[in-house]
Design a protein around this motif. Structure first.
Motif, mmCIF file in Angstrom:
data_model
loop_
_atom_site.group_PDB
_atom_site.id
_atom_site.type_symbol
_atom_site.label_atom_id
_atom_site.label_comp_id
_atom_site.label_asym_id
_atom_site.label_seq_id
_atom_site.Cartn_x
_atom_site.Cartn_y
_atom_site.Cartn_z
ATOM 1 N N VAL A 209 0.748 -1.307 0.292
ATOM 2 C CA VAL A 209 0.140 0.103 0.071
ATOM 3 C C VAL A 209 0.917 1.292 -0.092
ATOM 4 N N ARG A 210 2.034 1.380 0.791
ATOM 5 C CA ARG A 210 2.744 2.251 0.952
ATOM 6 C C ARG A 210 3.607 2.717 -0.345
ATOM 7 N N GLN A 211 3.943 1.658 -1.186
ATOM 8 C CA GLN A 211 4.475 1.948 -2.370
ATOM 9 C C GLN A 211 3.527 2.618 -3.451
ATOM 10 N N CYS A 212 2.338 2.074 -3.532
ATOM 11 C CA CYS A 212 1.272 2.527 -4.458
ATOM 12 C C CYS A 212 0.896 4.026 -3.938
ATOM 13 N N LEU A 213 0.693 4.499 -2.545
ATOM 14 C CA LEU A 213 0.742 5.793 -2.275
ATOM 15 C C LEU A 213 1.787 6.484 -2.794
ATOM 16 N N GLY A 214 2.929 6.061 -2.832
ATOM 17 C CA GLY A 214 4.285 6.661 -2.950
ATOM 18 C C GLY A 214 4.167 7.046 -4.280
ATOM 19 N N THR A 215 3.791 6.288 -5.363
ATOM 20 C CA THR A 215 3.563 6.568 -6.754
ATOM 21 C C THR A 215 2.678 7.596 -7.087
ATOM 22 N N VAL A 216 1.583 7.909 -6.171
ATOM 23 C CA VAL A 216 0.554 9.096 -6.387
ATOM 24 C C VAL A 216 1.383 10.290 -6.050
ATOM 25 N N LEU A 217 1.856 10.234 -4.914
ATOM 26 C CA LEU A 217 2.568 11.467 -4.295
ATOM 27 C C LEU A 217 3.999 11.757 -5.116
ATOM 28 N N ASN A 218 4.567 11.161 -5.799
ATOM 29 C CA ASN A 218 5.667 11.182 -6.715
ATOM 30 C C ASN A 218 5.272 11.997 -8.015
ATOM 31 N N GLU A 219 4.086 11.388 -8.268
ATOM 32 C CA GLU A 219 3.365 11.866 -9.619
ATOM 33 C C GLU A 219 2.898 13.287 -9.500
ATOM 34 N N GLU A 220 2.296 13.516 -8.295
ATOM 35 C CA GLU A 220 1.976 14.984 -8.059
ATOM 36 C C GLU A 220 3.047 15.901 -7.993
ATOM 37 N N ARG A 221 4.233 15.385 -7.140
ATOM 38 C CA ARG A 221 5.411 16.258 -7.177
ATOM 39 C C ARG A 221 6.160 16.483 -8.435
ATOM 40 N N GLU A 222 6.197 15.468 -9.262
ATOM 41 C CA GLU A 222 6.973 15.692 -10.278
ATOM 42 C C GLU A 222 6.207 16.342 -11.473
ATOM 43 N N HIS A 223 4.966 15.921 -11.420
ATOM 44 C CA HIS A 223 4.172 16.837 -12.641
ATOM 45 C C HIS A 223 3.938 18.283 -12.250
ATOM 46 N N HIS A 224 4.096 18.745 -10.983
ATOM 47 C CA HIS A 224 3.840 19.700 -10.624
ATOM 48 C C HIS A 224 5.194 20.852 -10.922
ATOM 49 N N GLY A 225 6.233 20.056 -10.744
ATOM 50 C CA GLY A 225 7.522 20.784 -11.291
ATOM 51 C C GLY A 225 7.452 20.852 -12.902
ATOM 52 N N PHE A 226 7.167 19.910 -13.568
ATOM 53 C CA PHE A 226 7.001 19.960 -15.065
ATOM 54 C C PHE A 226 6.084 21.293 -15.303
ATOM 55 N N CYS A 227 4.802 21.415 -14.530
ATOM 56 C CA CYS A 227 4.016 22.528 -14.908
ATOM 57 C C CYS A 227 4.484 23.815 -14.552
ATOM 58 N N GLU A 228 5.386 24.120 -13.661
ATOM 59 C CA GLU A 228 5.907 25.226 -13.119
ATOM 60 C C GLU A 228 7.097 25.523 -14.140
ATOM 61 N N ARG A 229 7.670 24.714 -14.548
ATOM 62 C CA ARG A 229 8.750 24.604 -15.447
ATOM 63 C C ARG A 229 8.250 25.495 -16.902
ATOM 64 N N ASP A 230 7.015 24.632 -17.070
ATOM 65 C CA ASP A 230 6.494 25.325 -18.678
ATOM 66 C C ASP A 230 5.738 26.353 -18.420
ATOM 67 N N LEU A 231 5.228 26.912 -17.211
ATOM 68 C CA LEU A 231 4.738 28.280 -17.415
ATOM 69 C C LEU A 231 5.835 29.355 -17.069
ATOM 70 N N ASP A 232 6.925 28.935 -16.456
ATOM 71 C CA ASP A 232 8.052 29.736 -16.725
ATOM 72 C C ASP A 232 8.482 30.348 -18.150
ATOM 73 N N LYS A 233 8.436 28.894 -18.770
ATOM 74 C CA LYS A 233 9.086 29.213 -20.347
ATOM 75 C C LYS A 233 7.783 29.937 -20.949
ATOM 76 N N LEU A 234 6.546 29.676 -20.772
ATOM 77 C CA LEU A 234 5.504 30.561 -21.289
ATOM 78 C C LEU A 234 5.289 31.875 -21.055
ATOM 79 N N SER A 235 5.672 32.327 -19.853
ATOM 80 C CA SER A 235 5.858 33.668 -19.313
ATOM 81 C C SER A 235 6.800 34.481 -19.914
#
Length: 240
Positions: A209-235
């Protein structure tokens, strides 16, 4: 094995490629960007990933919380991730209209990124942590290699707006928060109750269960970073 000898790959882009056990000998690499699941990377005889991981932990302390087995740490990680996404939502609201639907350099737009996280929640939390077999949320967005998407319940023609996606995200966040408020270390350590069928994700069986939850949390963190990176480029592109 493919071999490239004395070829000019300047400006080449490798997307969703498996470069495991690749050997780059006598190469020139300047202004190179590597983004992905990288382990055991040796550069000029030096294993560099321990340094990279330590620096990422320094820059993003939430990574340490995400790796913890303690429910209190996981609750705090989720709180920080939600706070970060709320700030990004406020940010895109202050940008020119439609910015949330603009992709940069072939990447997903913010709306598409959030739709993917809806899919991640259904895949790794509802199915693998809770053991549910309900159809996936229709507006969720899967990567192209996920098979039988319509059979999962996804609407591949959906084009929802930001507010609609945020409503679903809020409902999913409440689901995780309620579960995290009650979970114990013993429950986290149990085998994940992945339904015994052939639906996505097939490689979750055997995980905790811990590993599956970790996948959710890691995806949230990584994709937030991707989104911020691209908003920076767009700005930057829109700044005179």
């Amino acid at each position: 094995m493919r071999r490239f000898d004395d070829e000019d790959l300047t400006g080449a882009e490798f997307r969703e490629c498996d470069l495991s056990r690749a050997r780059l000998i006598g190469v020139v690499m300047q202004d190179v960007e590597i983004d992905g699941l990288v382990t055991d990377l040796v550069v000029n005889g030096v294993e560099v990933m321990p340094y990279v991981e330590a620096e990422l932990d320094r820059r993003h302390p939430v990574r340490l919380l995400i790796r913890s087995d303690e429910p209190a740490d996981l609750r705090e990680a989720w709180r920080q991730l939600r706070k970060a996404w709320a700030a990004t939502t406020d940010r895109v609201g202050s940008m020119p209209e439609g910015s949330e639907d603009v992709g940069v350099d072939g990447e997903w737009s913010m709306v598409e990124t959030l739709r993917h996280l809806v899919f991640v929640h259904d895949s790794w939390f509802r199915r693998c942590v809770l053991g549910l077999t309900e159809p996936f949320t229709a507006l969720g967005l899967a990567t192209p290699f996920v098979p039988d998407q319509e059979r999962l319940g996804l609407d591949t023609s959906a084009r929802p707006g930001l507010d609609e996606v945020l409503t679903v995200r809020g409902r999913q966040a409440s689901e995780i928060e309620a579960w995290l408020a009650e979970v114990t270390p013993e429950q986290l350590a149990k085998p994940a109750p992945v339904p015994d069928d052939d639906r996505w994700p097939p490689y979750a069986k055997g995980r905790s269960v811990r590993q599956c939850l970790g996948t959710v949390l890691n995806e949230e963190r990584e994709h937030h970073g991707f989104c911020e990176r691209d908003l920076d480029k767009l700005s930057r592109r829109r700044t005179p």
